[in-house]
Write an enzyme that holds these catalytic residues in place. Sequence first.
Site, PDB file in Angstrom:
ATOM      1  N   ASP A  61     -29.237 -23.840 -81.982  1.00  0.00           N
ATOM      2  CA  ASP A  61     -28.156 -24.814 -82.134  1.00  0.00           C
ATOM      3  C   ASP A  61     -28.744 -26.212 -81.965  1.00  0.00           C
ATOM      4  OD1 ASP A  61     -26.134 -22.957 -82.449  1.00  0.00           O
ATOM      5  OD2 ASP A  61     -25.473 -23.017 -80.365  1.00  0.00           O
TER       6      ASP A  61
ATOM      7  N   ARG B 299     -28.124 -24.247 -90.809  1.00  0.00           N
ATOM      8  CA  ARG B 299     -26.667 -24.368 -90.714  1.00  0.00           C
ATOM      9  C   ARG B 299     -26.370 -25.867 -90.823  1.00  0.00           C
ATOM     10  NH1 ARG B 299     -24.896 -23.398 -85.014  1.00  0.00           N
ATOM     11  NH2 ARG B 299     -24.955 -21.176 -85.429  1.00  0.00           N
TER      12      ARG B 299
ATOM     13  N   LYS C 179     -21.047 -31.211 -89.318  1.00  0.00           N
ATOM     14  CA  LYS C 179     -20.788 -32.659 -89.231  1.00  0.00           C
ATOM     15  C   LYS C 179     -21.500 -33.258 -88.020  1.00  0.00           C
ATOM     16  CE  LYS C 179     -16.169 -32.600 -91.301  1.00  0.00           C
ATOM     17  NZ  LYS C 179     -14.737 -32.513 -90.932  1.00  0.00           N
TER      18      LYS C 179
HETATM   19  P1  FDA Z   1     -12.830 -31.403 -88.055  1.00  0.00           P
HETATM   20  O1  FDA Z   1     -12.644 -31.118 -86.605  1.00  0.00           O
HETATM   21  O2  FDA Z   1     -13.569 -32.631 -88.462  1.00  0.00           O
HETATM   22  O3  FDA Z   1     -11.420 -31.383 -88.723  1.00  0.00           O
HETATM   23  C1  FDA Z   1     -11.229 -31.840 -90.052  1.00  0.00           C
HETATM   24  C2  FDA Z   1     -10.010 -31.190 -90.661  1.00  0.00           C
HETATM   25  O4  FDA Z   1     -10.218 -29.785 -90.758  1.00  0.00           O
HETATM   26  C3  FDA Z   1      -8.744 -31.316 -89.855  1.00  0.00           C
HETATM   27  O5  FDA Z   1      -8.138 -32.557 -90.039  1.00  0.00           O
HETATM   28  C4  FDA Z   1      -7.943 -30.162 -90.403  1.00  0.00           C
HETATM   29  O6  FDA Z   1      -7.417 -30.488 -91.642  1.00  0.00           O
HETATM   30  C5  FDA Z   1      -9.002 -29.099 -90.583  1.00  0.00           C
HETATM   31  N1  FDA Z   1      -9.078 -28.250 -89.376  1.00  0.00           N
HETATM   32  C6  FDA Z   1      -9.976 -28.355 -88.376  1.00  0.00           C
HETATM   33  N2  FDA Z   1      -9.752 -27.413 -87.434  1.00  0.00           N
HETATM   34  C7  FDA Z   1      -8.666 -26.723 -87.856  1.00  0.00           C
HETATM   35  C8  FDA Z   1      -7.928 -25.651 -87.325  1.00  0.00           C
HETATM   36  N3  FDA Z   1      -8.245 -25.085 -86.166  1.00  0.00           N
HETATM   37  N4  FDA Z   1      -6.873 -25.197 -88.039  1.00  0.00           N
HETATM   38  C9  FDA Z   1      -6.511 -25.762 -89.210  1.00  0.00           C
HETATM   39  N5  FDA Z   1      -7.188 -26.795 -89.757  1.00  0.00           N
HETATM   40  C10 FDA Z   1      -8.231 -27.274 -89.090  1.00  0.00           C
HETATM   41  N6  FDA Z   1     -22.184 -29.158 -83.952  1.00  0.00           N
HETATM   42  C11 FDA Z   1     -23.385 -29.578 -83.484  1.00  0.00           C
HETATM   43  O7  FDA Z   1     -23.558 -30.753 -83.202  1.00  0.00           O
HETATM   44  N7  FDA Z   1     -24.404 -28.667 -83.314  1.00  0.00           N
HETATM   45  C12 FDA Z   1     -24.263 -27.361 -83.635  1.00  0.00           C
HETATM   46  O8  FDA Z   1     -25.215 -26.586 -83.469  1.00  0.00           O
HETATM   47  C13 FDA Z   1     -23.005 -26.925 -84.146  1.00  0.00           C
HETATM   48  N8  FDA Z   1     -22.795 -25.622 -84.479  1.00  0.00           N
HETATM   49  C14 FDA Z   1     -21.605 -25.247 -85.078  1.00  0.00           C
HETATM   50  C15 FDA Z   1     -21.419 -23.938 -85.511  1.00  0.00           C
HETATM   51  C16 FDA Z   1     -20.260 -23.578 -86.159  1.00  0.00           C
HETATM   52  C17 FDA Z   1     -20.081 -22.174 -86.654  1.00  0.00           C
HETATM   53  C18 FDA Z   1     -19.238 -24.546 -86.386  1.00  0.00           C
HETATM   54  C19 FDA Z   1     -17.978 -24.208 -87.120  1.00  0.00           C
HETATM   55  C20 FDA Z   1     -19.399 -25.840 -85.914  1.00  0.00           C
HETATM   56  C21 FDA Z   1     -20.569 -26.199 -85.250  1.00  0.00           C
HETATM   57  N9  FDA Z   1     -20.745 -27.489 -84.765  1.00  0.00           N
HETATM   58  C22 FDA Z   1     -21.977 -27.867 -84.290  1.00  0.00           C
HETATM   59  C23 FDA Z   1     -19.583 -28.406 -84.670  1.00  0.00           C
HETATM   60  C24 FDA Z   1     -19.472 -29.358 -85.843  1.00  0.00           C
HETATM   61  O9  FDA Z   1     -20.512 -30.312 -85.781  1.00  0.00           O
HETATM   62  C25 FDA Z   1     -18.136 -30.083 -85.824  1.00  0.00           C
HETATM   63  O10 FDA Z   1     -18.034 -30.853 -84.654  1.00  0.00           O
HETATM   64  C26 FDA Z   1     -16.933 -29.169 -85.859  1.00  0.00           C
HETATM   65  O11 FDA Z   1     -17.113 -28.103 -86.748  1.00  0.00           O
HETATM   66  C27 FDA Z   1     -15.683 -29.978 -86.265  1.00  0.00           C
HETATM   67  O12 FDA Z   1     -15.762 -30.392 -87.595  1.00  0.00           O
HETATM   68  P2  FDA Z   1     -14.973 -29.607 -88.755  1.00  0.00           P
HETATM   69  O13 FDA Z   1     -15.635 -29.950 -90.043  1.00  0.00           O
HETATM   70  O14 FDA Z   1     -14.940 -28.159 -88.424  1.00  0.00           O
HETATM   71  O15 FDA Z   1     -13.519 -30.123 -88.763  1.00  0.00           O
END
Ligand code: FDA
Length: 306
Positions: free
Chosen positions: A133, A184, A187
């Site tokens: 990670d 992987r 964001k």
């Molecule tokens: P974000 O939180 O930006 O949300 C954007 C939009 O997505 C929301 O406005 C909504 O529309 C939709 N959404 C989000 N969550 C939802 C929900 N529960 N239900 C419905 N809609 C929803 N980071 C890091 O720094 N190091 C790492 O090693 C990892 N590893 C990692 C593994 C995995 C499997 C995941 C999914 C994520 C990570 N991350 C990570 C975290 C990543 O960097 C990030 O902070 C989160 O995934 C949040 O960004 P998102 O793109 O998921 O949606």
Amino acid sequence: MDGTELYRKVLLTVSGSRLVERLTLKYGKKMARKFIAGDTLEQALEETKRLNQLGIMVTLDHLGEGITSLDEATGYKNQYINLLEGISGHRVNANVSLKPTQMGLSLEQEACYANVRSVAARAKELGNFVRLDMEDSTFTQATIDMTLRLHAEGMSNVGTVLQAYLFRTDNDVKALMKAGVNLRLVKGAYKEPATIASQRMSDIIIRYKKMIQRHLDQGKYTAIASHDDRIINWVKEYAARHRIPKDAFEFQMLYGLRMNDQAELAREGYRIRCYTPYGMMWYPYYTRRLAEKPANLMMVVKNMFK
Ligand code: FDA
């Protein structure tokens, strides 16, 4: 800065407070359960079986970060070896993710490397995969170096994570792709200064899409870890338009979030992997999840008043 960005910054700052940590540890465990598959390996493997039956692959994460002694790091190394053996013994479809600081990165780099190497070597023997990670930016270079060093030693069953918000990622992605490292793409989850990381979600999304597109165009297997429909729908459309097969990439989401949608992606024939943490050290992981989405915090507040 929009409301969501402000919320995320405030929550990441507040969760660093010792008082908030003590209160959450005392009262918050029940709520944290939504995001954690159990305290023990056995519980995590049972949950993995259940997810596999829904067509969802799993990444298991034995929670733990920010350790203070190398003995703790050795303990985590052994836990990961047990975990790999558990996955193999139970014949579940899962790989593992670990945090480099859990293996001692902030204490002694060489000791950390030796721990990670032991885990990677056992995974290789068992035909499995280990992902490092990506933590905050103080560990980015060391994590990348460790990944490349393991590859140079023949452990290509090790991958890592790149964060779209960091400006340096533009160069890192080239170096890691050249070395054939399985990545992987995310964001980015940590609070980073504006000098090194994009702060606006709209910019992060542009950077993120560019990084994903480069991977898909070059035919590199890509793990896209996001819950964001703007990203998921874009990837689906982009892949369909460019005739990129569904098995050339996988989506990844976190345990406890969008679980129905994870199963739906599997039914649609996409590869989907659920990052499934377990163990007792849940506080830092949990507060990052709360910081990511106001709805996650609202769920906690609602539960508190039930
Ligand atoms: P974000 O939180 O930006 O949300 C954007 C939009 O997505 C929301 O406005 C909504 O529309 C939709 N959404 C989000 N969550 C939802 C929900 N529960 N239900 C419905 N809609 C929803 N980071 C890091 O720094 N190091 C790492 O090693 C990892 N590893 C990692 C593994 C995995 C499997 C995941 C999914 C994520 C990570 N991350 C990570 C975290 C990543 O960097 C990030 O902070 C989160 O995934 C949040 O960004 P998102 O793109 O998921 O949606």
